[in-house]
Motif scaffolding. Sequence first.
Motif, PDB file in Angstrom:
ATOM      1  N   LEU A  51       0.839  -1.206   0.000  1.00  8.59           N
ATOM      2  CA  LEU A  51       0.000   0.000   0.000  1.00  8.59           C
ATOM      3  C   LEU A  51       0.871   1.253   0.000  1.00  8.59           C
ATOM      4  O   LEU A  51       0.573   2.214  -0.722  1.00  8.59           O
ATOM      5  CB  LEU A  51      -0.939   0.005   1.208  1.00  8.59           C
ATOM      6  CG  LEU A  51      -1.829   1.243   1.335  1.00  8.59           C
ATOM      7  CD1 LEU A  51      -2.719   1.408   0.101  1.00  8.59           C
ATOM      8  CD2 LEU A  51      -2.669   1.163   2.593  1.00  8.59           C
ATOM      9  N   GLN A  52       1.944   1.249   0.776  1.00  8.81           N
ATOM     10  CA  GLN A  52       2.830   2.408   0.819  1.00  8.81           C
ATOM     11  C   GLN A  52       3.411   2.696  -0.564  1.00  8.81           C
ATOM     12  O   GLN A  52       3.460   3.839  -1.001  1.00  8.81           O
ATOM     13  CB  GLN A  52       3.960   2.162   1.825  1.00  8.81           C
ATOM     14  CG  GLN A  52       4.829   3.361   2.065  1.00  8.81           C
ATOM     15  CD  GLN A  52       4.089   4.473   2.785  1.00  8.81           C
ATOM     16  OE1 GLN A  52       3.258   4.214   3.630  1.00  8.81           O
ATOM     17  NE2 GLN A  52       4.376   5.698   2.427  1.00  8.81           N
ATOM     18  N   THR A  53       3.818   1.653  -1.263  1.00  4.99           N
ATOM     19  CA  THR A  53       4.375   1.821  -2.603  1.00  4.99           C
ATOM     20  C   THR A  53       3.319   2.368  -3.565  1.00  4.99           C
ATOM     21  O   THR A  53       3.587   3.284  -4.355  1.00  4.99           O
ATOM     22  CB  THR A  53       4.927   0.478  -3.127  1.00  4.99           C
ATOM     23  OG1 THR A  53       5.904   0.000  -2.205  1.00  4.99           O
ATOM     24  CG2 THR A  53       5.550   0.634  -4.500  1.00  4.99           C
ATOM     25  N   ALA A  54       2.115   1.822  -3.496  1.00  2.00           N
ATOM     26  CA  ALA A  54       1.034   2.283  -4.376  1.00  2.00           C
ATOM     27  C   ALA A  54       0.665   3.737  -4.070  1.00  2.00           C
ATOM     28  O   ALA A  54       0.414   4.531  -4.987  1.00  2.00           O
ATOM     29  CB  ALA A  54      -0.185   1.382  -4.229  1.00  2.00           C
ATOM     30  N   LEU A  55       0.645   4.102  -2.787  1.00  2.00           N
ATOM     31  CA  LEU A  55       0.326   5.490  -2.431  1.00  2.00           C
ATOM     32  C   LEU A  55       1.446   6.440  -2.868  1.00  2.00           C
ATOM     33  O   LEU A  55       1.170   7.582  -3.246  1.00  2.00           O
ATOM     34  CB  LEU A  55       0.069   5.604  -0.933  1.00  2.00           C
ATOM     35  CG  LEU A  55      -1.248   4.997  -0.453  1.00  2.00           C
ATOM     36  CD1 LEU A  55      -1.340   5.037   1.058  1.00  2.00           C
ATOM     37  CD2 LEU A  55      -2.443   5.693  -1.085  1.00  2.00           C
ATOM     38  N   HIS A  68     -10.616  13.080  -9.438  1.00  2.00           N
ATOM     39  CA  HIS A  68     -10.287  12.622  -8.094  1.00  2.00           C
ATOM     40  C   HIS A  68     -11.392  11.757  -7.492  1.00  2.00           C
ATOM     41  O   HIS A  68     -11.201  11.178  -6.423  1.00  2.00           O
ATOM     42  CB  HIS A  68      -9.951  13.809  -7.191  1.00  2.00           C
ATOM     43  CG  HIS A  68      -8.566  14.327  -7.429  1.00  2.00           C
ATOM     44  ND1 HIS A  68      -7.648  14.492  -6.441  1.00  2.00           N
ATOM     45  CD2 HIS A  68      -7.921  14.679  -8.581  1.00  2.00           C
ATOM     46  CE1 HIS A  68      -6.522  14.936  -6.949  1.00  2.00           C
ATOM     47  NE2 HIS A  68      -6.660  15.074  -8.244  1.00  2.00           N
ATOM     48  N   ARG A  69     -12.517  11.653  -8.175  1.00  2.00           N
ATOM     49  CA  ARG A  69     -13.559  10.724  -7.712  1.00  2.00           C
ATOM     50  C   ARG A  69     -13.167   9.286  -8.035  1.00  2.00           C
ATOM     51  O   ARG A  69     -13.700   8.353  -7.458  1.00  2.00           O
ATOM     52  CB  ARG A  69     -14.896  11.059  -8.360  1.00  2.00           C
ATOM     53  CG  ARG A  69     -15.446  12.412  -7.901  1.00  2.00           C
ATOM     54  CD  ARG A  69     -16.671  12.747  -8.667  1.00  2.00           C
ATOM     55  NE  ARG A  69     -16.297  12.794 -10.099  1.00  2.00           N
ATOM     56  CZ  ARG A  69     -17.068  13.226 -11.060  1.00  2.00           C
ATOM     57  NH1 ARG A  69     -18.281  13.640 -10.800  1.00  2.00           N
ATOM     58  NH2 ARG A  69     -16.656  13.262 -12.304  1.00  2.00           N
ATOM     59  N   ALA A  70     -12.216   9.099  -8.938  1.00  2.00           N
ATOM     60  CA  ALA A  70     -11.791   7.764  -9.347  1.00  2.00           C
ATOM     61  C   ALA A  70     -10.478   7.356  -8.689  1.00  2.00           C
ATOM     62  O   ALA A  70      -9.791   6.464  -9.165  1.00  2.00           O
ATOM     63  CB  ALA A  70     -11.648   7.722 -10.870  1.00  2.00           C
ATOM     64  N   LEU A  71     -10.139   8.002  -7.577  1.00  2.00           N
ATOM     65  CA  LEU A  71      -8.857   7.720  -6.932  1.00  2.00           C
ATOM     66  C   LEU A  71      -8.754   6.281  -6.426  1.00  2.00           C
ATOM     67  O   LEU A  71      -7.698   5.668  -6.522  1.00  2.00           O
ATOM     68  CB  LEU A  71      -8.634   8.681  -5.766  1.00  2.00           C
ATOM     69  CG  LEU A  71      -8.202  10.083  -6.181  1.00  2.00           C
ATOM     70  CD1 LEU A  71      -8.195  11.006  -4.980  1.00  2.00           C
ATOM     71  CD2 LEU A  71      -6.837  10.039  -6.818  1.00  2.00           C
ATOM     72  N   ASP A  72      -9.841   5.739  -5.887  1.00  2.00           N
ATOM     73  CA  ASP A  72      -9.785   4.363  -5.391  1.00  2.00           C
ATOM     74  C   ASP A  72      -9.394   3.403  -6.505  1.00  2.00           C
ATOM     75  O   ASP A  72      -8.569   2.511  -6.312  1.00  2.00           O
ATOM     76  CB  ASP A  72     -11.129   3.936  -4.789  1.00  2.00           C
ATOM     77  CG  ASP A  72     -11.330   4.486  -3.390  1.00  2.00           C
ATOM     78  OD1 ASP A  72     -10.419   5.156  -2.869  1.00  2.00           O
ATOM     79  OD2 ASP A  72     -12.407   4.244  -2.821  1.00  2.00           O
ATOM     80  N   GLY A  73      -9.972   3.598  -7.655  1.00  2.00           N
ATOM     81  CA  GLY A  73      -9.631   2.749  -8.795  1.00  2.00           C
ATOM     82  C   GLY A  73      -8.176   2.923  -9.209  1.00  2.00           C
ATOM     83  O   GLY A  73      -7.494   1.952  -9.543  1.00  2.00           O
ATOM     84  N   TYR A  74      -7.697   4.149  -9.176  1.00  2.00           N
ATOM     85  CA  TYR A  74      -6.303   4.412  -9.525  1.00  2.00           C
ATOM     86  C   TYR A  74      -5.367   3.702  -8.550  1.00  2.00           C
ATOM     87  O   TYR A  74      -4.413   3.044  -8.940  1.00  2.00           O
ATOM     88  CB  TYR A  74      -6.033   5.927  -9.525  1.00  2.00           C
ATOM     89  CG  TYR A  74      -4.657   6.287 -10.002  1.00  2.00           C
ATOM     90  CD1 TYR A  74      -4.405   6.570 -11.334  1.00  2.00           C
ATOM     91  CD2 TYR A  74      -3.579   6.324  -9.117  1.00  2.00           C
ATOM     92  CE1 TYR A  74      -3.133   6.883 -11.778  1.00  2.00           C
ATOM     93  CE2 TYR A  74      -2.303   6.633  -9.546  1.00  2.00           C
ATOM     94  CZ  TYR A  74      -2.090   6.914 -10.880  1.00  2.00           C
ATOM     95  OH  TYR A  74      -0.821   7.221 -11.315  1.00  2.00           O
ATOM     96  N   VAL A  75      -5.655   3.827  -7.245  1.00  2.00           N
ATOM     97  CA  VAL A  75      -4.791   3.210  -6.232  1.00  2.00           C
ATOM     98  C   VAL A  75      -4.889   1.689  -6.317  1.00  2.00           C
ATOM     99  O   VAL A  75      -3.881   0.990  -6.199  1.00  2.00           O
ATOM    100  CB  VAL A  75      -5.148   3.716  -4.820  1.00  2.00           C
ATOM    101  CG1 VAL A  75      -4.341   2.984  -3.764  1.00  2.00           C
ATOM    102  CG2 VAL A  75      -4.912   5.212  -4.726  1.00  2.00           C
ATOM    103  N   ARG A  76      -6.082   1.161  -6.548  1.00  2.00           N
ATOM    104  CA  ARG A  76      -6.220  -0.293  -6.680  1.00  2.00           C
ATOM    105  C   ARG A  76      -5.410  -0.809  -7.869  1.00  2.00           C
ATOM    106  O   ARG A  76      -4.773  -1.850  -7.797  1.00  2.00           O
ATOM    107  CB  ARG A  76      -7.692  -0.688  -6.828  1.00  2.00           C
ATOM    108  CG  ARG A  76      -8.433  -0.654  -5.531  1.00  2.00           C
ATOM    109  CD  ARG A  76      -9.823  -1.275  -5.661  1.00  2.00           C
ATOM    110  NE  ARG A  76     -10.564  -1.062  -4.456  1.00  2.00           N
ATOM    111  CZ  ARG A  76     -11.501  -0.135  -4.282  1.00  2.00           C
ATOM    112  NH1 ARG A  76     -11.826   0.647  -5.287  1.00  2.00           N
ATOM    113  NH2 ARG A  76     -12.116  -0.009  -3.134  1.00  2.00           N
ATOM    114  N   ARG A  77      -5.449  -0.078  -8.968  1.00  2.00           N
ATOM    115  CA  ARG A  77      -4.669  -0.477 -10.131  1.00  2.00           C
ATOM    116  C   ARG A  77      -3.173  -0.414  -9.801  1.00  2.00           C
ATOM    117  O   ARG A  77      -2.407  -1.290 -10.179  1.00  2.00           O
ATOM    118  CB  ARG A  77      -5.011   0.433 -11.325  1.00  2.00           C
ATOM    119  CG  ARG A  77      -4.174   0.212 -12.570  1.00  2.00           C
ATOM    120  CD  ARG A  77      -4.058  -1.204 -13.047  1.00  2.00           C
ATOM    121  NE  ARG A  77      -5.321  -1.841 -13.314  1.00  2.00           N
ATOM    122  CZ  ARG A  77      -5.467  -3.142 -13.533  1.00  2.00           C
ATOM    123  NH1 ARG A  77      -4.412  -3.925 -13.546  1.00  2.00           N
ATOM    124  NH2 ARG A  77      -6.644  -3.657 -13.741  1.00  2.00           N
TER     125      ARG A  77
END
Length: 181
Positions: A51-55, A68-77
């Motif tokens: 998670l740290q790397t993805a963030l 920025h409403r699609a941030l969860d999808g971006y971080v999950r990817r």
Amino acid sequence: MTTPVCTTASTAAVPPTSYPSFSSYVRARGPVLLRTARSLTANPNDAEDLLQTALTKTYVAWERIEDHRALDGYVRRALLNTRTSQWRKRKVDEFACEDLPEPSGVPQPDPAEQQVLHDAMWRAVLKLPDRQRAMVVLRYYEDLSEAQTAEVLGVSVGTVKSAVSRALGKLREDPELSPVR
């Protein structure tokens, strides 16, 4: 052999940028994203690192992310891509050698006991009604999917699911198949 030199002169000229919206996003969505990372790894510490790397990747791209409403999808990817990269780079501890290693001390099952269990299983399967028996054989011995089994027998997938469930229940209750204690 030359040692690489890291110069920080070029990065020192650029002041670090702070994104308060990123900090609030991480505070709000961090626990949910950590659960996602934990589902991708077996170790909770590895999940935190993932998670740290993805963030970190998200922070670097923060200005480029338009919605920025699609941030969860971006971080999950980013989580998935990072985990896939880690998996591909994993160290493989297998080495080719001329001599085979000694077999492990794990005892092999007795072939006679295996044959007895195999025969008991077939006797139990033969006790099933024709339709259930056909579905069990197609699903587990022929390794067909539920949809393929339904197509072969001309029934719905739901019929296959329910009939196989009932058949497995009957097999579990068969006294010949009960585990020896």
